[in-house]
Motif scaffolding. Structure first.
Motif, PDB file in Angstrom:
ATOM      1  N   TYR A  55     -13.886 -39.577   9.051  1.00  0.00           N
ATOM      2  CA  TYR A  55     -12.808 -39.010   8.211  1.00  0.00           C
ATOM      3  C   TYR A  55     -12.525 -37.560   8.608  1.00  0.00           C
ATOM      4  O   TYR A  55     -11.383 -37.156   8.755  1.00  0.00           O
ATOM      5  CB  TYR A  55     -13.192 -39.033   6.728  1.00  0.00           C
ATOM      6  N   LYS A  59      -9.117 -35.958  10.112  1.00  0.00           N
ATOM      7  CA  LYS A  59      -8.413 -34.865   9.418  1.00  0.00           C
ATOM      8  C   LYS A  59      -8.171 -33.719  10.390  1.00  0.00           C
ATOM      9  O   LYS A  59      -7.079 -33.161  10.456  1.00  0.00           O
ATOM     10  CB  LYS A  59      -9.232 -34.383   8.203  1.00  0.00           C
ATOM     11  N   THR A  63      -4.551 -32.370  11.622  1.00  0.00           N
ATOM     12  CA  THR A  63      -4.217 -30.983  11.264  1.00  0.00           C
ATOM     13  C   THR A  63      -3.674 -30.249  12.489  1.00  0.00           C
ATOM     14  O   THR A  63      -2.630 -29.581  12.433  1.00  0.00           O
ATOM     15  CB  THR A  63      -5.476 -30.255  10.730  1.00  0.00           C
ATOM     16  N   SER A  70      -7.314 -25.840  12.246  1.00  0.00           N
ATOM     17  CA  SER A  70      -8.364 -26.638  11.604  1.00  0.00           C
ATOM     18  C   SER A  70      -9.702 -25.931  11.797  1.00  0.00           C
ATOM     19  O   SER A  70     -10.044 -25.538  12.914  1.00  0.00           O
ATOM     20  CB  SER A  70      -8.401 -28.017  12.276  1.00  0.00           C
ATOM     21  N   GLN A 103     -16.109 -32.694   2.263  1.00  0.00           N
ATOM     22  CA  GLN A 103     -16.082 -34.149   2.376  1.00  0.00           C
ATOM     23  C   GLN A 103     -17.173 -34.756   1.488  1.00  0.00           C
ATOM     24  O   GLN A 103     -18.341 -34.393   1.591  1.00  0.00           O
ATOM     25  CB  GLN A 103     -16.306 -34.549   3.844  1.00  0.00           C
ATOM     26  N   ASP A 126      -7.500 -30.838  -2.222  1.00  0.00           N
ATOM     27  CA  ASP A 126      -7.821 -32.191  -2.685  1.00  0.00           C
ATOM     28  C   ASP A 126      -7.400 -32.374  -4.142  1.00  0.00           C
ATOM     29  O   ASP A 126      -7.426 -33.487  -4.664  1.00  0.00           O
ATOM     30  CB  ASP A 126      -9.340 -32.421  -2.573  1.00  0.00           C
ATOM     31  N   ILE A 280      -4.244 -38.588   4.220  1.00  0.00           N
ATOM     32  CA  ILE A 280      -4.397 -37.407   5.092  1.00  0.00           C
ATOM     33  C   ILE A 280      -3.057 -36.687   5.224  1.00  0.00           C
ATOM     34  O   ILE A 280      -2.995 -35.453   5.211  1.00  0.00           O
ATOM     35  CB  ILE A 280      -4.966 -37.785   6.471  1.00  0.00           C
ATOM     36  N   LEU A 283      -2.731 -34.493   2.394  1.00  0.00           N
ATOM     37  CA  LEU A 283      -3.650 -33.349   2.521  1.00  0.00           C
ATOM     38  C   LEU A 283      -2.983 -32.244   3.357  1.00  0.00           C
ATOM     39  O   LEU A 283      -3.046 -31.058   3.012  1.00  0.00           O
ATOM     40  CB  LEU A 283      -4.946 -33.831   3.193  1.00  0.00           C
TER      41      LEU A 283
END
Ligand code: NDP
Length: 305
Positions: A55, A59, A63, A70, A103, A126, A280, A283
């Motif tokens: 995950y 992400k 990004t 990131s 996470q 989140d 995502i 996000l």
């Protein structure tokens, strides 16, 4: 004469998420060009859980693909609370970081509730903090959890105005069910929240124009539970045995029995390829929104609830 079976329209979350990422990339490019700002997302991973590693990697890749920065922070699974909180405090204070997420799950000696509470609510991309849940519930500007935001975007795209529609949300978790219900209420749906103690769930579901299933029980919602023409958003991700693919193989299914629902629903999200890819993308959208808010800039259209 036999009635021809209706086949619901497939709501293509994968395609919608790809378009959303393109929009985000355009906004990011403008923020850089006009304001010299690059939105930044920091992700904290504690331990070596293989699914979490995948995950976090996804992400990070997405990004960077939309032009944002990131920042990945990997901590050992025996990290102390003090070290983790010191990192969160540092990220809270860093003006290059607009979004922070840890996470989950984290090892048992750490508290998810306290980790979320430690993150600056303005950087809580989140949308899990009690501050953001409270802002959403009281109709104020909040950071909205990513999966619920994704559900709302798909519903608005499918139906246009949601005003006056009857909606049933199955599931009352803080992560999905409750924020989805708040968002639908905010869009003037008449909302029922169902859960494991709901009496005669099929009858409750049958009166809904919109059904959002966020339960975690494979193929629980059957086609004959649905009102004809209902729009169905299936949030569930469940692994079930798939012997037709070979011994020991598994496949992903939602909380809705897709095949029987196809004949009754007006539109439905598949699993995989429905709500999943939206998470995502939302996000990233939240990180752009957080960047704009923290710099006093107008929020880009179409990225927030
Ligand atoms: P939770 O386990 O936290 O909540 C499940 C909810 O379903 C609870 O409110 C529970 O009721 C309710 N429930 C359980 N059994 C029944 C039943 N038989 N009838 C009616 N309601 C029932 O799960 P989450 O909300 O975190 O996730 C739900 C699903 O969504 C999971 O499959 C998860 O994997 C998936 N998911 C997908 C995401 C994505 O697409 N990106 C992101 C997040 C989640 P009660 O409160 O009474 O116990």
């Amino acid at each position: 004469m036999t009635e021809t079976a209706q086949s619901a329209r497939k709501i293509d979350g994968k395609a919608f998420a790809a378009t959303l990422r393109e929009k985000i990339a355009t906004h990011v490019a403008r923020l850089k060009e006009v304001h010299g700002l690059t939105p930044g997302l920091a992700v904290i991973l504690v331990g070596e859980d293989p699914a979490s590693q995948v995950y976090v990697r996804n992400k990070g890749v997405q990004t960077v693909e939309v032009g944002m920065n990131s920042y990945e922070h990997k901590l050992p699974d025996d990290v102390s609370e003090e070290v983790l909180y010191a990192l969160i405090d540092k990220l809270n204070a860093d003006p290059a970081v607009h979004g922070i997420l840890c996470q989950f799950p984290v090892p048992a000696h750490l508290s998810e509730t306290e980790i979320v509470a430690r993150i600056d609510p303005a950087k809580d991309v989140d949308g899990l903090s009690v501050i953001n849940a409270g802002l959403l519930a009281s109709g104020q500007k909040a950071m909205v959890s990513c999966t619920p935001l994704g559900c709302l975007m798909l519903l608005r795209d499918e139906l246009g105005s949601l005003s006056g529609k009857s909606a049933v949300v199955i599931g009352r978790s803080n992560l999905v069910g409750k924020p989805v219900a708040q968002l639908l209420l905010r869009d003037s749906c008449t909302v029922t929240i169902a859960h494991s103690r709901t009496a005669d769930l099929p009858a409750v579901v049958r009166q809904a124009d919109i059904v959002v299933a966020a339960v975690g029980r494979a193929q629980m919602v059957k086609g004959d539970w649905l009102k004809k023409g209902a729009t169905v958003i299936d949030v569930g991700i469940n692994r079930i045995p798939a012997p037709e693919r070979g011994e020991g193989k598994m496949r992903l299914v939602g909380d809705v029995d897709y095949d029987s629902a196809l004949a009754v629903a007006g539109a439905i999200t598949p699993v995989p390829g429905g709500v999943g890819p939206m998470t995502i993308a939302c996000l990233l959208a939240n990180t752009v929104t957080a960047c704009c808010r923290s710099n006093g800039l107008p929020e880009p259209e179409g990225l927030t609830a």
